[in-house]
Design an enzyme around this catalytic site. Structure first.
Site, PDB file in Angstrom:
ATOM      1  N   ASP A 127      25.949 -31.022 -67.808  1.00 48.68           N
ATOM      2  CA  ASP A 127      24.928 -29.897 -67.329  1.00 48.68           C
ATOM      3  C   ASP A 127      24.411 -29.672 -68.726  1.00 48.68           C
ATOM      4  OD1 ASP A 127      23.739 -27.650 -66.657  1.00 48.68           O
ATOM      5  OD2 ASP A 127      24.469 -26.926 -65.201  1.00 48.68           O
ATOM      6  N   SER A 152      23.091 -21.356 -61.250  1.00 48.94           N
ATOM      7  CA  SER A 152      22.172 -21.248 -62.818  1.00 48.94           C
ATOM      8  C   SER A 152      22.225 -19.940 -62.671  1.00 48.94           C
ATOM      9  CB  SER A 152      20.799 -21.670 -62.602  1.00 48.94           C
ATOM     10  OG  SER A 152      21.061 -21.696 -64.161  1.00 48.94           O
ATOM     11  N   HIS A 197      22.157 -30.500 -63.375  1.00 47.15           N
ATOM     12  CA  HIS A 197      21.761 -28.819 -63.627  1.00 47.15           C
ATOM     13  C   HIS A 197      21.883 -28.352 -62.605  1.00 47.15           C
ATOM     14  CE1 HIS A 197      22.189 -24.222 -64.658  1.00 47.15           C
ATOM     15  NE2 HIS A 197      20.603 -24.973 -64.456  1.00 47.15           N
TER      16      HIS A 197
END
Length: 540
Positions: free
Chosen positions: A438, A218, A467
């Protein structure tokens, strides 16, 4: 990347073969690279970790001292909490250190050194796995906290349907920014992505490595992108899962998330409807969606149990837009409330995501401290109004919740900078990962990063909504990661703007008919599910 901070204490998170590539040893420090900061760190004094989960694994913990301001390397110092789980392979097979980051910004990564045990085929054993709490975060000193009551129960409705509601949220945002300005002092001027990137390079020096390996999730992918831009000669291998689009930091990135989360929550409602025999919430996704918004409107005047208002309701469901883990827990809590009037599952899920009390807002505070100063956000509230109302019309689920999550950036006290222009043209082969749907870091961002890193390859979890979910047991994905970490080999790069390898995504769960309706929050040790919650600690 909404705040979904898991309760990890019960899991032991108490802060305090194959043909091998050429062997990489812990090399002496080479001459400084052109971009290298002018600072030589003291050695890390390694000791026993306070975290039982790390201690059980024989990890070592310590502190790395770094300059508060890299423009003044002889000035004030701060300390970063670091953990290390040593390589288990024979010395001749050692491949260096693997520095990890779970994302956020603001996510605690101290316990992420356990990640190596989830790499299949023993490929994680060739590395020393390094976890750390970035500056201002977790066990690092100092750690920023501003107002531990900010996520208290039954907050004002996110959607500013009246001028009074809008002004209430603007005042809340301004007061939180002011509290952080008072609490943070000089720290607020020195928590940009580039500061943490420099910290990573100082950590490399402290670990006596000429190059690093890196695994980022991320926001951690953005750290990796910037590191590989500024220090390409210091990168050996790099895995980036759930890629931030470097063109959109950070205002536009959040608006893009709103649309993607709205799509994903509809996918989730369809799944609940498909399992109506278990949850009894509607036989179509539209029926379930109508029930969701109907309950939310009721909560404006009468919160569930007197505490779960419309905002808490949204926050509870947001995790279902992030990943397939926990889908059953959220549906169980939803069903228990609607069908039985039992709000305990809702409360448990909200409490697991939003701590209350002194210091519990550390992740949120540091999320803002970095994002608000990486780049200048729009200073006109009128622009925020227009953009968010337009987005809300097409994506009502999360838009205003996300807007208010970021609104303190309107008033933030730290000095803003300019984002680094990400350029991976000089970087070695890099492995990129993303599922197609995502929401936190939309797939387009991974394609953009792929275009900027010509030696990279992208693995796509086709059709998936999770994600940053690598190393969760999908052999097609995880075996390719293991091969890359073992030999440096990537999937063959294909022409055009597309992924280079396609795999099944993480599957949607199949609930048992007798599934208990109350949410289960934590286990007894560090599991891969705990790691996933860690990765999604603060907005991913």
């Amino acid at each position: 990347m909404k705040k979904i901070v898991a309760v990890l204490a019960a899991a032991g998170f108490v802060v305090g073969g194959a043909v091998l590539a050429p062997v990489v040893s812990a090399a002496p420090q080479a001459k400084p690279a052109p971009n290298q900061v002018n600072y030589d760190p003291a050695p890390i004094a390694w000791g026993t970790c306070a975290s039982p989960g790390l201690a059980r694994r024989g990890a070592q913990c310590g502190f790395l001292e770094v300059p508060l301001d890299y423009a003044k390397p002889a000035g004030t110092k701060i300390k970063l909490a670091v953990s290390r789980i040593a390589a288990k392979a024979p010395a001749e097979q050692y491949q260096g250190v693997m520095i990890t980051n779970p994302g956020g910004p603001g996510g605690s990564g101290l316990t992420l050194s356990v990640l190596g045990e989830y790499v299949p085929n023993g490929a994680g054993e060739f590395y020393d796995w390094i976890g750390f709490d970035p500056r201002g975060v977790g066990s690092s000193q100092p750690a920023l906290a501003c107002d531990g009551t900010y996520f208290a129960y039954n907050r004002p409705f996110y959607v500013p349907a009246t001028s009074k509601l809008e002004q209430t949220w603007l005042t809340r945002s301004k007061n939180y920014a002011k509290a952080c300005d008072t609490a943070g002092g000089d720290l607020l001027d020195n928590v940009k992505t580039t500061d943490t990137v420099n910290d990573i390079d100082v950590l490399r020096k402290a670990l006596k490595q000429d190059k690093i390996n890196y695994y980022g999730f991320s926001y951690g992918t953005y750290l990796g992108q910037v590191y590989a831009t500024l220090y390409p000669e210091r990168v050996r291998r790099m895995v980036l899962d759930g890629n931030v689009d470097p063109r959109k930091v950070w205002y536009q990135a959040n608006l893009d998330q709103d649309v993607a989360f709205d799509r994903n929550i509809k996918i989730y409602f369809d799944w609940i409807a498909k399992n109506d025999a278990v949850y009894h919430l509607g036989k179509t996704g539209r029926q379930v969606e109508a029930k969701f918004y109907g309950e939310q409107l009721k909560f404006i005047g009468k919160p569930a149990g007197g505490i779960i208002g419309p905002d808490e309701w949204t926050d509870i469901f947001l995790q279902a837009g992030y990943y397939v883990f926990g889908w059953e827990d959220v549906a169980n809590a939803f069903s228990a409330w609607v069908n039985d009037g039992d709000y305990s599952g809702l409360k448990a899920l909200y409490d697991a995501s939003n701590g209350q009390g002194p210091g519990t807002d550390n992740g949120f505070a540091m999320y803002l401290a970095t994002q608000c100063t990486d780049v200048q956000w729009p200073t006109s509230w009128t622009k925020w109004q227009i953009d968010n109302w337009i987005t809300h019309i097409r994506a009502p689920f999360e838009t205003w919740g996300n807007a208010w999550f970021n609104a303190p950036c309107l008033y933030w006290g730290g000095k803003t900078g300019k984002p680094v222009t990400v350029d991976g043209s000089k970087a070695p082969p890099v492995l990129l990962l993303s599922e197609t749907l995502d929401a936190a870091t939309p797939y387009e961002g991974s394609l953009e990063v792929r275009s900027r890193f010509p030696n990279s390859a992208l693995i796509e979890g086709v059709g998936g909504t999770t994600h940053s979910g690598s190393l969760n047991g999908i052999p097609c994905v995880d075996d390719k990661i293991a091969e890359y970490l073992t030999t440096g080999k990537l999937p063959a790069r294909k022409p055009g703007k597309r992924s280079d390898a396609q795999c099944d995504p993480l599957p949607q769960p199949v609930p048992a008919a007798a599934t208990q309706r109350k949410a289960s929050i934590a286990g007894s040790d560090i599991t891969r599910a705990d790691i996933q919650k860690l990765i999604l600690g603060v907005r991913g």
